[in-house]
Design a protein around this motif. Structure first.
Motif, PDB file in Angstrom:
ATOM      1  N   UNK A  78       0.860  -1.179   0.000  1.00 41.69           N
ATOM      2  CA  UNK A  78       0.000   0.000   0.000  1.00 41.69           C
ATOM      3  C   UNK A  78       0.894   1.227   0.000  1.00 41.69           C
ATOM      4  N   UNK A  79       0.345   2.335  -0.469  1.00 43.62           N
ATOM      5  CA  UNK A  79       1.061   3.599  -0.453  1.00 43.62           C
ATOM      6  C   UNK A  79       0.393   4.527   0.545  1.00 43.62           C
ATOM      7  N   UNK A  80       1.194   5.120   1.402  1.00 41.00           N
ATOM      8  CA  UNK A  80       0.674   6.055   2.399  1.00 41.00           C
ATOM      9  C   UNK A  80       0.633   7.434   1.758  1.00 41.00           C
ATOM     10  N   UNK A  81      -0.551   8.004   1.671  1.00 44.48           N
ATOM     11  CA  UNK A  81      -0.738   9.292   0.998  1.00 44.48           C
ATOM     12  C   UNK A  81      -1.192  10.401   1.931  1.00 44.48           C
ATOM     13  N   UNK A  82      -1.441  10.110   3.191  1.00 47.28           N
ATOM     14  CA  UNK A  82      -2.041  11.085   4.081  1.00 47.28           C
ATOM     15  C   UNK A  82      -1.034  11.968   4.805  1.00 47.28           C
ATOM     16  N   UNK A  83       0.221  11.580   4.874  1.00 43.04           N
ATOM     17  CA  UNK A  83       1.222  12.374   5.584  1.00 43.04           C
ATOM     18  C   UNK A  83       1.721  13.460   4.637  1.00 43.04           C
ATOM     19  N   UNK A  84       1.244  14.683   4.849  1.00 45.45           N
ATOM     20  CA  UNK A  84       1.459  15.778   3.902  1.00 45.45           C
ATOM     21  C   UNK A  84       2.941  16.074   3.648  1.00 45.45           C
ATOM     22  N   UNK A  85       3.750  16.147   4.682  1.00 49.33           N
ATOM     23  CA  UNK A  85       5.167  16.479   4.521  1.00 49.33           C
ATOM     24  C   UNK A  85       5.884  15.403   3.712  1.00 49.33           C
ATOM     25  N   UNK A  86       5.644  14.144   4.028  1.00 51.58           N
ATOM     26  CA  UNK A  86       6.288  13.060   3.279  1.00 51.58           C
ATOM     27  C   UNK A  86       5.825  13.103   1.824  1.00 51.58           C
ATOM     28  N   UNK A  87       4.558  13.343   1.608  1.00 43.76           N
ATOM     29  CA  UNK A  87       4.029  13.405   0.238  1.00 43.76           C
ATOM     30  C   UNK A  87       4.662  14.556  -0.534  1.00 43.76           C
ATOM     31  N   UNK A  88       4.838  15.701   0.100  1.00 41.69           N
ATOM     32  CA  UNK A  88       5.475  16.839  -0.557  1.00 41.69           C
ATOM     33  C   UNK A  88       6.927  16.518  -0.898  1.00 41.69           C
ATOM     34  N   UNK A  89       7.650  15.905   0.053  1.00 42.58           N
ATOM     35  CA  UNK A  89       9.035  15.517  -0.207  1.00 42.58           C
ATOM     36  C   UNK A  89       9.125  14.535  -1.365  1.00 42.58           C
ATOM     37  N   UNK A  90       8.213  13.548  -1.372  1.00 38.32           N
ATOM     38  CA  UNK A  90       8.209  12.553  -2.438  1.00 38.32           C
ATOM     39  C   UNK A  90       7.918  13.201  -3.797  1.00 38.32           C
ATOM     40  N   UNK A  91       6.918  14.077  -3.848  1.00 40.81           N
ATOM     41  CA  UNK A  91       6.585  14.760  -5.105  1.00 40.81           C
ATOM     42  C   UNK A  91       7.765  15.595  -5.592  1.00 40.81           C
ATOM     43  N   UNK A  92       8.460  16.256  -4.672  1.00 37.59           N
ATOM     44  CA  UNK A  92       9.622  17.062  -5.016  1.00 37.59           C
ATOM     45  C   UNK A  92      10.733  16.188  -5.600  1.00 37.59           C
ATOM     46  N   UNK A  93      11.007  15.065  -4.960  1.00 42.66           N
ATOM     47  CA  UNK A  93      12.046  14.143  -5.443  1.00 42.66           C
ATOM     48  C   UNK A  93      11.678  13.610  -6.824  1.00 42.66           C
ATOM     49  N   UNK A  94      10.429  13.214  -6.998  1.00 40.04           N
ATOM     50  CA  UNK A  94       9.981  12.674  -8.282  1.00 40.04           C
ATOM     51  C   UNK A  94      10.171  13.697  -9.392  1.00 40.04           C
ATOM     52  N   UNK A  95       9.846  14.954  -9.129  1.00 39.51           N
ATOM     53  CA  UNK A  95      10.017  16.008 -10.128  1.00 39.51           C
ATOM     54  C   UNK A  95      11.496  16.206 -10.445  1.00 39.51           C
ATOM     55  N   UNK A  96      12.345  16.259  -9.434  1.00 34.74           N
ATOM     56  CA  UNK A  96      13.777  16.457  -9.649  1.00 34.74           C
ATOM     57  C   UNK A  96      14.408  15.301 -10.413  1.00 34.74           C
ATOM     58  N   UNK A  97      13.936  14.079 -10.146  1.00 39.34           N
ATOM     59  CA  UNK A  97      14.516  12.905 -10.804  1.00 39.34           C
ATOM     60  C   UNK A  97      14.353  12.976 -12.318  1.00 39.34           C
ATOM     61  N   UNK A  98      13.284  13.584 -12.797  1.00 39.86           N
ATOM     62  CA  UNK A  98      13.020  13.608 -14.229  1.00 39.86           C
ATOM     63  C   UNK A  98      14.025  14.490 -14.975  1.00 39.86           C
ATOM     64  N   UNK A  99      14.698  15.383 -14.256  1.00 39.18           N
ATOM     65  CA  UNK A  99      15.647  16.300 -14.879  1.00 39.18           C
ATOM     66  C   UNK A  99      17.104  15.876 -14.713  1.00 39.18           C
ATOM     67  N   UNK A 100      17.340  14.729 -14.101  1.00 40.71           N
ATOM     68  CA  UNK A 100      18.703  14.275 -13.866  1.00 40.71           C
ATOM     69  C   UNK A 100      19.325  13.660 -15.112  1.00 40.71           C
ATOM     70  N   UNK A 101      20.642  13.762 -15.177  1.00 40.44           N
ATOM     71  CA  UNK A 101      21.368  13.045 -16.221  1.00 40.44           C
ATOM     72  C   UNK A 101      21.286  11.553 -15.900  1.00 40.44           C
ATOM     73  N   UNK A 102      21.037  10.757 -16.888  1.00 44.06           N
ATOM     74  CA  UNK A 102      20.892   9.310 -16.682  1.00 44.06           C
ATOM     75  C   UNK A 102      22.254   8.641 -16.818  1.00 44.06           C
ATOM     76  N   UNK A 103      22.848   8.347 -15.655  1.00 42.46           N
ATOM     77  CA  UNK A 103      24.184   7.757 -15.597  1.00 42.46           C
ATOM     78  C   UNK A 103      24.037   6.257 -15.331  1.00 42.46           C
ATOM     79  N   UNK A 104      24.557   5.442 -16.253  1.00 44.64           N
ATOM     80  CA  UNK A 104      24.487   3.992 -16.069  1.00 44.64           C
ATOM     81  C   UNK A 104      25.504   3.560 -15.020  1.00 44.64           C
TER      82      UNK A 104
END
Length: 139
Positions: free
Chosen positions: A5-31
């Motif tokens: 299951x995914x915990x979606x109710x903890x606002x701070x954790x959700x904000x941190x996760x959303x921030x990380x997910x957004x940043x990951x999309x802009x990273x250089x893909x290093x194998x």
């Protein structure tokens, strides 16, 4: 039977996760080389382009990697070329998939032991064991 299951109710954790997910999309893909089991990284899912946090669970001699998606709880086989380096800071946010299991679940009964007619049909048990792996469950 395990499911996630995914915990979606903890606002701070959700904000941190959303921030990380957004940043990951802009990273250089290093194998990563070498690549080994239990290594954390990033990978796409299916045919998409977005990156997700993963852990290498198994690596074959053909360089296929079974990865576990840390924020969703599912597994997928990918090629080692699709496994990318993840910055350490992206591992600080708690993983969003929480492993759960159903134990000692059965039909309602007023007696301690269930007779044969009161037990669940084996086909139903098979469906119960299969379905959690095929669904995204959220709490």
């Amino acid at each position: 039977t395990k499911f996630y299951v995914q915990i979606r109710q903890v606002k701070k954790i959700r904000q941190d996760y959303d921030n990380i997910t957004t940043q990951m999309q802009n990273l250089e893909r290093v194998r990563l080389k070498p690549l080994y089991e239990n290594m954390y990284g990033m990978a796409t899912f299916d045919t998409g382009q977005d990156l997700y946090r993963v852990k290498a669970v198994k690596i074959t001699e053909n360089f296929d990697v079974k990865v576990y998606y840390l924020d969703f709880g599912n597994y997928m086989w990918i090629n080692a070329n699709q496994f990318f380096k993840i910055p350490y800071g992206f591992l600080i946010c708690p993983f969003q998939a929480v492993e759960c299991s159903l134990e000692c679940v059965g039909p309602a009964s007023t007696t301690q032991s269930l007779s044969a007619p009161q037990r669940w049909h084996p086909n139903f048990i098979g469906e119960l064991e299969k379905n959690p792996y095929e669904q995204a469950l959220r709490s």
